[in-house]
Design an enzyme around this catalytic site. Structure first.
Site, PDB file in Angstrom:
ATOM      1  N   LYS A   1       0.811  -1.196   0.000  1.00 43.23           N
ATOM      2  CA  LYS A   1       0.000   0.000   0.000  1.00 43.23           C
ATOM      3  C   LYS A   1       0.858   1.264   0.000  1.00 43.23           C
ATOM      4  O   LYS A   1       0.381   2.348  -0.311  1.00 43.23           O
ATOM      5  CB  LYS A   1      -0.876   0.032   1.261  1.00 43.23           C
ATOM      6  CG  LYS A   1      -1.796  -1.136   1.401  1.00 43.23           C
ATOM      7  CD  LYS A   1      -2.527  -1.048   2.773  1.00 43.23           C
ATOM      8  CE  LYS A   1      -3.114  -2.366   3.167  1.00 43.23           C
ATOM      9  NZ  LYS A   1      -3.622  -2.348   4.537  1.00 43.23           N
ATOM     10  N   GLY A   2       2.097   1.111   0.397  1.00 40.51           N
ATOM     11  CA  GLY A   2       2.951   2.270   0.673  1.00 40.51           C
ATOM     12  C   GLY A   2       3.055   3.310  -0.429  1.00 40.51           C
ATOM     13  O   GLY A   2       3.257   4.487  -0.158  1.00 40.51           O
TER      14      GLY A   2
ATOM     15  N   GLU B   1       7.673   2.447  -6.024  1.00 40.14           N
ATOM     16  CA  GLU B   1       7.762   2.026  -4.623  1.00 40.14           C
ATOM     17  C   GLU B   1       7.841   3.246  -3.713  1.00 40.14           C
ATOM     18  O   GLU B   1       8.316   4.313  -4.119  1.00 40.14           O
ATOM     19  CB  GLU B   1       9.044   1.201  -4.417  1.00 40.14           C
ATOM     20  CG  GLU B   1       8.819  -0.286  -4.223  1.00 40.14           C
ATOM     21  CD  GLU B   1       8.166  -0.668  -2.897  1.00 40.14           C
ATOM     22  OE1 GLU B   1       7.338   0.087  -2.348  1.00 40.14           O
ATOM     23  OE2 GLU B   1       8.475  -1.747  -2.392  1.00 40.14           O
ATOM     24  N   ASP B   2       7.399   3.070  -2.477  1.00 41.42           N
ATOM     25  CA  ASP B   2       7.572   4.132  -1.483  1.00 41.42           C
ATOM     26  C   ASP B   2       9.015   4.216  -1.018  1.00 41.42           C
ATOM     27  O   ASP B   2       9.603   5.277  -0.959  1.00 41.42           O
ATOM     28  CB  ASP B   2       6.612   3.907  -0.292  1.00 41.42           C
ATOM     29  CG  ASP B   2       6.693   2.501   0.295  1.00 41.42           C
ATOM     30  OD1 ASP B   2       7.441   1.643  -0.234  1.00 41.42           O
ATOM     31  OD2 ASP B   2       5.996   2.243   1.299  1.00 41.42           O
TER      32      ASP B   2
ATOM     33  N   ASP C   1      14.467  -0.521   0.714  1.00 43.32           N
ATOM     34  CA  ASP C   1      15.134  -0.747   2.000  1.00 43.32           C
ATOM     35  C   ASP C   1      16.126  -1.907   1.831  1.00 43.32           C
ATOM     36  O   ASP C   1      17.195  -1.717   1.268  1.00 43.32           O
ATOM     37  CB  ASP C   1      14.023  -1.030   3.029  1.00 43.32           C
ATOM     38  CG  ASP C   1      14.513  -1.118   4.457  1.00 43.32           C
ATOM     39  OD1 ASP C   1      15.420  -0.358   4.817  1.00 43.32           O
ATOM     40  OD2 ASP C   1      13.988  -1.952   5.218  1.00 43.32           O
TER      41      ASP C   1
ATOM     42  N   LYS D   1      17.063   3.738   1.258  1.00 42.27           N
ATOM     43  CA  LYS D   1      17.982   3.567   2.399  1.00 42.27           C
ATOM     44  C   LYS D   1      19.118   2.650   1.946  1.00 42.27           C
ATOM     45  O   LYS D   1      19.077   1.443   2.208  1.00 42.27           O
ATOM     46  CB  LYS D   1      17.251   2.898   3.565  1.00 42.27           C
ATOM     47  CG  LYS D   1      16.289   3.732   4.349  1.00 42.27           C
ATOM     48  CD  LYS D   1      15.752   2.882   5.505  1.00 42.27           C
ATOM     49  CE  LYS D   1      14.592   3.528   6.211  1.00 42.27           C
ATOM     50  NZ  LYS D   1      13.921   2.566   7.129  1.00 42.27           N
TER      51      LYS D   1
ATOM     52  N   VAL E   1      10.757   5.621   9.008  1.00 45.99           N
ATOM     53  CA  VAL E   1       9.985   6.816   8.663  1.00 45.99           C
ATOM     54  C   VAL E   1       8.534   6.473   8.348  1.00 45.99           C
ATOM     55  O   VAL E   1       8.233   5.357   7.924  1.00 45.99           O
ATOM     56  CB  VAL E   1      10.622   7.575   7.472  1.00 45.99           C
ATOM     57  CG1 VAL E   1      11.988   8.131   7.851  1.00 45.99           C
ATOM     58  CG2 VAL E   1      10.752   6.681   6.240  1.00 45.99           C
TER      59      VAL E   1
ATOM     60  N   ARG F   1      -0.184   6.778   7.489  1.00 44.72           N
ATOM     61  CA  ARG F   1      -0.083   6.852   6.028  1.00 44.72           C
ATOM     62  C   ARG F   1      -0.579   8.191   5.490  1.00 44.72           C
ATOM     63  O   ARG F   1      -0.125   8.658   4.457  1.00 44.72           O
ATOM     64  CB  ARG F   1      -0.913   5.739   5.379  1.00 44.72           C
ATOM     65  CG  ARG F   1      -0.344   4.332   5.552  1.00 44.72           C
ATOM     66  CD  ARG F   1      -1.010   3.380   4.554  1.00 44.72           C
ATOM     67  NE  ARG F   1      -0.867   1.983   4.923  1.00 44.72           N
ATOM     68  CZ  ARG F   1       0.165   1.215   4.592  1.00 44.72           C
ATOM     69  NH1 ARG F   1       1.173   1.732   3.910  1.00 44.72           N
ATOM     70  NH2 ARG F   1       0.216  -0.053   4.941  1.00 44.72           N
TER      71      ARG F   1
HETATM   72  P1  IMP Z   1      12.453  -3.986   1.415  1.00 46.73           P
HETATM   73  O1  IMP Z   1      11.938  -5.266   0.828  1.00 46.73           O
HETATM   74  O2  IMP Z   1      13.233  -4.238   2.661  1.00 46.73           O
HETATM   75  O3  IMP Z   1      13.210  -3.129   0.437  1.00 46.73           O
HETATM   76  O4  IMP Z   1      11.215  -3.235   1.982  1.00 46.73           O
HETATM   77  C1  IMP Z   1      10.435  -2.440   1.284  1.00 46.73           C
HETATM   78  C2  IMP Z   1       9.162  -2.201   2.047  1.00 46.73           C
HETATM   79  O5  IMP Z   1       9.366  -2.168   3.461  1.00 46.73           O
HETATM   80  C3  IMP Z   1       8.637  -0.835   1.714  1.00 46.73           C
HETATM   81  O6  IMP Z   1       7.812  -0.894   0.587  1.00 46.73           O
HETATM   82  C4  IMP Z   1       7.905  -0.442   2.960  1.00 46.73           C
HETATM   83  O7  IMP Z   1       6.593  -0.904   2.899  1.00 46.73           O
HETATM   84  C5  IMP Z   1       8.635  -1.143   4.062  1.00 46.73           C
HETATM   85  N1  IMP Z   1       9.581  -0.211   4.754  1.00 46.73           N
HETATM   86  C6  IMP Z   1      10.916  -0.217   4.728  1.00 46.73           C
HETATM   87  N2  IMP Z   1      11.444   0.777   5.463  1.00 46.73           N
HETATM   88  C7  IMP Z   1      10.404   1.456   5.962  1.00 46.73           C
HETATM   89  C8  IMP Z   1      10.278   2.629   6.793  1.00 46.73           C
HETATM   90  O8  IMP Z   1      11.251   3.273   7.224  1.00 46.73           O
HETATM   91  N3  IMP Z   1       9.004   3.016   7.098  1.00 46.73           N
HETATM   92  C9  IMP Z   1       7.894   2.358   6.633  1.00 46.73           C
HETATM   93  N4  IMP Z   1       7.966   1.281   5.853  1.00 46.73           N
HETATM   94  C10 IMP Z   1       9.207   0.823   5.515  1.00 46.73           C
HETATM   95 MG    MG Z   2       5.741  -0.807   0.449  1.00 48.31          MG
END
Ligand code: IMP
Ligand code: MG
Length: 229
Positions: free
Chosen positions: A92-93, A148-149, A152, A180, A202, A214
């Protein structure tokens, strides 16, 4: 003469009363005008939704985000001239970023969404990615832009990209509002990165903690006491 003074005094009092009746919101508050990071927290608190104490600070203001969205849209417009990309928002982000981004773009585009879950209610990635909603449209031969939001660990997007490759899209690019880089677990980078941010949790502008925050119009650093409690 005395009567004139009394009438003038009454008129002056009446003028003051009318001014406050017509412009009741004209009271000046300490703490500066809108656009300041502190002022945004104060303004939001006036709405009564969240407490200032939930955030350690504002990371990105509404104006900073809007500027970045316009910049990214401009880059996509230049790269996709004469093409019609399929914008795929990762729910949803990304829903707020996606809505602002496509409106800032001049390039005609199609829109679809995927819903994945990688975090559950916590603030630490489990590494597990579940597809909760798949695409409605076929991506074969299409120019896909994943929206993507935040990038990470990179686990979510690398999983989605591997999955998409099987459907033979013409191209797949990544657009992310936040990045990040320190937290990356798999080698992946965005073609359209927004802001590089430090390793802090965040919320706001689509990003949540346990489904909260959100709808904040800005992005704030969540106070550790919220997720430690
Ligand atoms: P990844 O698979 O670790 O790259 O994660 C991506 C997803 O983790 C993002 O689409 C977010 O939904 C969630 N996410 C990662 N870091 C944060 C944060 O600092 N705040 C809120 N959601 C996060
Ligand atoms: Mg997300």
């Amino acid at each position: 003469m005395k009567n004139i003074r009394i009438i003038a005094l009454i008129l002056a009092v009446l003028m003051v009363i009318t001014t406050f009746a017509v412009f009741p919101s004209c009271t000046v508050k300490p703490g500066g005008g809108s656009g300041e990071k502190g002022a945004e927290i104060d303004n939001y608190q006036e709405g009564g939704a969240y407490m200032n104490a939930d955030f350690s600070r504002i990371l990105l203001t509404e104006a900073e985000i809007a500027g970045k969205v316009r910049e990214i849209a401009g880059r996509i417009d230049r790269d996709y001239e004469n093409r019609q990309p399929l914008m795929v928002g990762i729910l949803k982000g990304s829903f707020i970023f996606m809505a602002d981004l496509v409106r800032a773009m001049k390039t005609p585009c199609a829109v679809d969404f995927m819903a994945v879950s990688s975090y559950g209610k916590g603030s630490v990635s489990t590494g597990a990615v579940r597809i909760l909603k798949d695409l409605d449209t076929s991506i074969e031969g299409k120019d896909v832009i994943l929206v993507e939001d935040i990038l990470d660990s990179g686990l979510t997007l690398s999983y989605i990209i591997d999955l998409m490759a099987r459907s033979k899209p013409s191209s797949v690019r990544i657009c992310t509002l936040l990045d990040k880089p320190e937290r990356r677990k798999v080698p992946i980078s965005a073609d359209y990165p927004g802001f590089g941010i430090p390793d802090e949790f965040v919320v706001g502008y689509g990003l949540d903690y346990a489904e909260k925050y959100r709808n904040l119009p800005y992005i704030a650093v969540l106070s550790p006491h919220i997720y430690n409690s």
